[in-house]
Design a protein around this motif. Structure first.
Motif, PDB file in Angstrom:
ATOM      1  N   SER A   1       0.280  17.861  29.194  1.00 21.96           N
ATOM      2  CA  SER A   1      -0.641  16.725  29.051  1.00 21.96           C
ATOM      3  C   SER A   1      -1.324  16.726  27.686  1.00 21.96           C
ATOM      4  O   SER A   1      -1.577  15.663  27.118  1.00 21.96           O
ATOM      5  CB  SER A   1      -1.646  16.659  30.202  1.00 21.96           C
ATOM      6  N   VAL A   2      -1.591  17.906  27.138  1.00 22.29           N
ATOM      7  CA  VAL A   2      -2.192  17.972  25.795  1.00 22.29           C
ATOM      8  C   VAL A   2      -1.210  17.389  24.775  1.00 22.29           C
ATOM      9  O   VAL A   2      -1.602  16.605  23.899  1.00 22.29           O
ATOM     10  CB  VAL A   2      -2.575  19.430  25.421  1.00 22.29           C
TER      11      VAL A   2
ATOM     12  N   LYS B   1      -2.235  10.138  20.031  1.00 25.07           N
ATOM     13  CA  LYS B   1      -3.136  10.099  18.857  1.00 25.07           C
ATOM     14  C   LYS B   1      -2.354   9.885  17.570  1.00 25.07           C
ATOM     15  O   LYS B   1      -2.816   9.216  16.646  1.00 25.07           O
ATOM     16  CB  LYS B   1      -3.921  11.418  18.759  1.00 25.07           C
TER      17      LYS B   1
ATOM     18  N   GLU C   1      -1.152  13.704  24.919  1.00 28.67           N
ATOM     19  CA  GLU C   1      -2.361  13.164  24.274  1.00 28.67           C
ATOM     20  C   GLU C   1      -2.236  13.202  22.749  1.00 28.67           C
ATOM     21  O   GLU C   1      -2.590  12.235  22.060  1.00 28.67           O
ATOM     22  CB  GLU C   1      -3.595  13.990  24.660  1.00 28.67           C
TER      23      GLU C   1
END
Ligand code: PMP
Length: 285
Positions: free
Chosen positions: A213-214, A221, A217
């Protein structure tokens, strides 16, 4: 020598023992988390605690401490061991019971926390990328035991890991009963195709990795388009780039799947970009 947090006390490793009647030992009945500490702070602590309690709830295991108490226990363990960069293993076992399988015979669940250094892959693997195979052992279907539960029952993954060892590679990717790609034995998998970052969806039957999930993300970005969907072996073989993610491994480039070279056989540009973004990110949060 490291100090272990065990059922509310900090003890020496020799004193950190589990009963042979604990169903964690007898049946693999329990749940766990693997966490990372970077520069003195536990990375995504709340995500790991949330997943631990969800795993426990799913198997009807009542953790005898509040989430706050567990967070404090982790901090205590890190302080006692004077650690700033470490790997943390947090385990909850069903507790001691009778020899039959019934979890109803078990007493209080056991909780222990081990913190120490992490055995990541060798530096070369991160620079050059690794070879993996697809395992013939399928991932356990969500209808049998949800892969979202991070349980002490890793035999399914261990059978796939044997296949990797036998093939002389570091990892094996497991498919679900329909032949769609799930994940490796202890890491999630991503590919890049035509500039898009793609990873198996939750419905494929995977552990929803914190690192996964990081990375999603960080990609958002960086304005890298992402997609979570079903992938086949064909998608892996024809990918421009491939990499694995996990708390211990972080981001590992994959350059060979079942003897098909991925891209030009070197870690790809988006893999390297996301690895840099990940390293920068863990140092700032
Ligand atoms: N899949 C499996 C089966 C795992 O055991 C793990 C944890 N090592 C992962 C994926 C990656 O999850 P995370 O990023 O939360 O460590």
């Amino acid at each position: 020598m490291s100090v272990i947090w065990m059922n509310g006390k900090l003890v020496a490793p020799q004193q950190a023992t589990v009963s042979i009647f604990d169903h964690g030992v007898l049946y693999g009945d329990g749940v766990f988390e693997g966490l990372r500490q970077y520069h003195g702070r536990v990375f995504r602590l709340s995500d790991h605690i949330k997943r631990l309690y969800a795993s426990a709830r799913a198997i009807r295991l009542e953790i005898p401490y509040s989430p706050e108490a567990i967070k404090t226990a982790i901090e205590e363990t890190l302080q006692a061991n004077k650690l700033v960069d470490s790997y943390i293993r947090l385990v909850v076992t069903r507790g001691g019971g009778s020899l039959d399988i019934s979890p109803a015979t078990c007493g209080t669940p056991g909780v222990f926390i081990i913190a120490g250094s992490i055995a990541m892959y060798p530096e070369d693997t991160y620079r050059q990328g690794m070879a993996i195979i697809t395992a013939s052992t399928p991932r356990i279907a969500a209808a049998a035991l949800s892969p979202r539960i991070k349980s002490l029952n890793y035999l399914n993954n261990i059978m796939a890991k044997w296949e990797a060892i036998d093939a002389g590679v570091a990892e094996a990717v497991m498919l679900n009963h329909l032949g769609f790609v799930c994940e490796c034995t202890a890491d999630n998998i991503f590919i890049v195709r035509d500039g898009q970052l793609i990873t198996p969806a939750e419905e494929s039957g995977i552990l929803l990795g914190v690192t996964r999930s990081v990375v999603l993300e960080l990609a958002a970005k960086a304005e890298i388009p992402t997609r979570q969907t079903n992938l086949t072996r064909y998608d892996l073989y024809t990918a421009d780039e491939c990499f694995l993610t996990g708390t211990g491994a972080e981001i590992v480039p994959v350059v060979d799947v079942d003897k098909r070279l991925i891209g030009d056989g070197k870690p790809g540009a988006i893999t390297r970009q996301l690895t840099q973004a990940f390293h920068d990110y863990v140092r700032t949060v």
